[in-house]
Design an enzyme around this catalytic site. Structure first.
Site, PDB file in Angstrom:
ATOM      1  N   SER A 191      10.662 -11.084 -30.858  1.00 51.36           N
ATOM      2  CA  SER A 191      10.529  -9.782 -30.212  1.00 51.36           C
ATOM      3  C   SER A 191      10.629  -9.912 -28.696  1.00 51.36           C
ATOM      4  O   SER A 191      11.662 -10.328 -28.172  1.00 51.36           O
ATOM      5  CB  SER A 191       9.209  -9.132 -30.648  1.00 51.36           C
ATOM      6  OG  SER A 191       9.161  -7.777 -30.267  1.00 51.36           O
ATOM      7  N   ASP A 296      12.715  -2.040 -38.537  1.00 52.57           N
ATOM      8  CA  ASP A 296      12.514  -2.499 -37.176  1.00 52.57           C
ATOM      9  C   ASP A 296      13.379  -1.690 -36.213  1.00 52.57           C
ATOM     10  O   ASP A 296      14.602  -1.642 -36.368  1.00 52.57           O
ATOM     11  CB  ASP A 296      12.904  -3.988 -37.092  1.00 52.57           C
ATOM     12  CG  ASP A 296      12.653  -4.599 -35.733  1.00 52.57           C
ATOM     13  OD1 ASP A 296      12.161  -3.898 -34.831  1.00 52.57           O
ATOM     14  OD2 ASP A 296      12.944  -5.801 -35.572  1.00 52.57           O
ATOM     15  N   HIS A 326       9.349  -5.505 -38.666  1.00 53.95           N
ATOM     16  CA  HIS A 326       9.092  -6.212 -37.416  1.00 53.95           C
ATOM     17  C   HIS A 326       7.668  -6.764 -37.425  1.00 53.95           C
ATOM     18  O   HIS A 326       6.729  -6.090 -37.813  1.00 53.95           O
ATOM     19  CB  HIS A 326       9.261  -5.244 -36.247  1.00 53.95           C
ATOM     20  CG  HIS A 326       9.241  -5.908 -34.916  1.00 53.95           C
ATOM     21  ND1 HIS A 326      10.390  -6.210 -34.217  1.00 53.95           N
ATOM     22  CD2 HIS A 326       8.210  -6.318 -34.137  1.00 53.95           C
ATOM     23  CE1 HIS A 326      10.065  -6.783 -33.072  1.00 53.95           C
ATOM     24  NE2 HIS A 326       8.741  -6.864 -32.995  1.00 53.95           N
TER      25      HIS A 326
END
Length: 360
Positions: A191, A296, A326
């Site tokens: 991320s 996500d 995610h």
């Protein structure tokens, strides 16, 4: 790289044991009606009982993130040597943590990974990703160095990228002490950590910030990376609710990092240093592995970056995991799909290192 399958059994907290008992029927159950892993669907419903991260202060959201990791993550795996370090970054100190298995301690030519944790550059720390870094070290026998960069809103952009550069340079300067061969040292993150890893590579090619990168990483290992602060992608527009990270959560992170409301629409977000997906040239980037998830808001960014790298002649391996959301690397203790996909990505890391070495 290590041979054979390693044990992923370790210390389990009371809270983890409770969650695993509560989630036992959904751990490997069939996917939900919308195609999400059943255990992650259950977590989404559970999380909906409290305020979303974007409804919390940064201090409170950091505590929430730590709690999720403490309850849902993998076992705490034993690693022979774990050392905390302090690194000077612009007159202030940032933390780092190195992980070496018994096998790595016997060698001086190990492969190495400088890792940046996720959390939107607002939440997350060495502890939220400690279990995952242990897993990487145990499965690969690589030396892992996790960097504890400073967070927004206390420290605004570009502090996070400058700290990432400082952490990378520190690892390069200390390869001998770490037992790492610099020709096998790469970079990675999940991320926001993927954002920082990509930024270090791009700053190595074209420097636009106060700190300069001493050498290009040999590879980049990117897990559902955040790469575009404009939030204009298809998945960003689609993923607005019923998952842990949504478009609204990303807006919260970007506003805090850039220091203004509706920062995604600002002129600053159009800059390629802020949004690395917009870099004009990617031809000098190192080999990459990029994993994306189906649930996500960042899915499209990762896929678009992979295609841009491929079009630029870079070596890229992509994995797409449609049934997970995610943040799944922190859910391995309660979700079969999260654990299986995490292991798959780490196996791919080993392959990435081997292929990057052959390409030199």
């Amino acid at each position: 790289m290590s041979e054979g399958r390693k044990s992923l059994s370790g210390q389990v907290s009371w809270g983890q044991s409770l969650v695993r008992w509560l989630w036992r029927n959904s751990y490997s159950a069939p996917l939900s009606e919308r195609g999400l892993a059943a255990s992650q669907e259950k977590l989404v419903r559970w999380a909906a009982l409290s305020k979303p991260l974007e409804g919390q202060s940064p201090v409170k959201s950091r505590k929430t993130y730590r709690l999720l990791d403490q309850l849902f993550s993998l076992d705490l795996l034993p690693v022979a040597e774990i050392v905390n370090h302090q690194i000077d970054s612009g007159g202030e100190s940032i933390g780092a943590r190195s992980y070496r298995t018994a096998a790595a301690l016997k060698r001086t030519d190990n492969a190495g990974l400088v890792y940046y944790h996720g959390g939107g550059c607002v939440i997350g720390d060495l502890e939220t990703h400690d279990r995952f870094c242990r897993q990487i070290a145990v499965m690969t026998d690589m030396v892992v160095v996790s960097i504890d960069y400073r967070l927004a809103p206390e420290y605004r952009f570009p502090t996070q990228i400058n700290d990432a550069i400082v952490g990378w340079n520190w690892a390069l300067e200390n390869v001998q002490a770490l037992g790492v061969d610099s020709s096998k040292l790469g970079i990675g993150g999940d991320s926001a950590g993927g954002y920082l890893a990509v930024s270090v590579c791009q700053q190595a090619a074209t420097s636009t910030l106060a700190h300069t990168v001493d050498a290009m990483p040999v590879f980049q290992w990117l897990i559902y990376p955040w790469l575009d602060c404009r939030m204009v992608s298809e998945s960003s527009k689609r993923c607005t609710n019923h998952m842990l990270l949504t478009r609204h959560t990303m807006a919260y992170f970007i506003d805090h990092m850039l220091g203004c409301e509706n920062a995604a629409a600002s002129e600053q977000a159009q800059d390629c240093t802020v949004s690395p997906l917009l870099a004009p040239s990617l031809g000098s980037m190192p080999p990459a592995y990029i994993a994306t998830a189906g649930f996500d808001p960042l899915e499209s960014e990762g896929k678009d970056y992979a295609q841009r790298l491929l079009s630029s002649g870079c070596d890229v391996v992509e994995d797409y995991f449609p049934e997970v959301m995610h943040g799944f690397i922190g859910l391995s203790g309660a979700c079969f799909h999260a654990r299986a996909r995490s292991e798959q990505m780490i196996v791919q890391l080993g392959t990435l290192v081997e292929n990057a070495g052959k390409a030199q």
